[in-house]
Design an enzyme around this catalytic site. Structure first.
Site, short mmCIF file in Angstrom:
data_model
loop_
_atom_site.label_atom_id
_atom_site.label_comp_id
_atom_site.label_asym_id
_atom_site.label_seq_id
_atom_site.Cartn_x
_atom_site.Cartn_y
_atom_site.Cartn_z
N CYS A 25 33.22 80.48 -58.05
CA CYS A 25 32.71 80.03 -56.99
C CYS A 25 30.83 79.09 -57.81
CB CYS A 25 32.97 81.24 -56.01
SG CYS A 25 33.98 81.67 -55.27
N HIS A 75 32.11 72.36 -40.86
CA HIS A 75 32.35 70.47 -41.75
C HIS A 75 30.70 70.05 -42.55
CE1 HIS A 75 35.89 70.76 -39.54
NE2 HIS A 75 36.05 69.45 -41.40
N GLU A 136 36.10 84.90 -45.10
CA GLU A 136 35.35 83.66 -46.10
C GLU A 136 37.25 83.24 -46.08
OE1 GLU A 136 32.46 83.16 -49.15
OE2 GLU A 136 34.49 83.92 -50.40
#
Length: 150
Positions: A25, A75, A136
């Site tokens: 990550c 986005h 998530e």
């Protein structure tokens, strides 16, 4: 009348990177986030009120969450403004990419704390934020409860 909880679900897509993290990550990657927003209140008990029987109109809750969270984060690439990612953010913004700079490591946990602060400010005075749940991935989520944060 007693207290009632109402919940509305939202979806948004966003990318993030965890600066300094020791796993995958640390790289920019995206998620299809799913957010549940639960508020608590007494239904309006006034037959002359247009929203009689409602804790809060679902469309008002939708407008609040869309304005404060979905429209901002959908986005977008979410990066910590205190990290060296700031240079990358500036480059991406120069190329018309949507960037959200935050003052925290953009984990689901920290995003929920941020979301809770934003939503509490916009709720009607007789309605309180009860809980938030942010998925998530299909198998991983974080939760925020007002009762844990007094």
């Amino acid at each position: 009348m007693g207290l009632i909880r109402i919940t509305k679900n939202f979806d948004f897509e966003a990318a993030h990177a965890l600066y300094g993290y020791d796993g995958k990550c640390k790289n920019i990657h995206g998620h299809s986030y799913k957010l549940s927003v639960c508020v608590l209140g007494k239904p309006i008990n006034d037959v002359s009120h247009i929203k009689n029987g409602m804790v809060m109109d679902f469309s008002d809750l939708k407008r609040l969450v869309n304005n404060e969270i979905v429209a901002v984060f959908d986005h977008a690439t979410v990066l910590n403004r205190q990290s060296p990612h700031i240079k990358l953010a500036e480059t991406l913004e120069a190329h018309a990419h949507k960037i959200v700079l935050v003052d925290y490591q953009p984990t689901s946990e920290n995003m929920l704390i941020d979301f809770a602060k934003k939503l509490k400010k916009g709720l009607p005075k007789n309605v309180t934020l009860h809980s938030l749940k942010l998925y998530e991935t299909a198998n991983s989520f974080a939760e925020w409860f007002a009762s844990d944060n007094k």
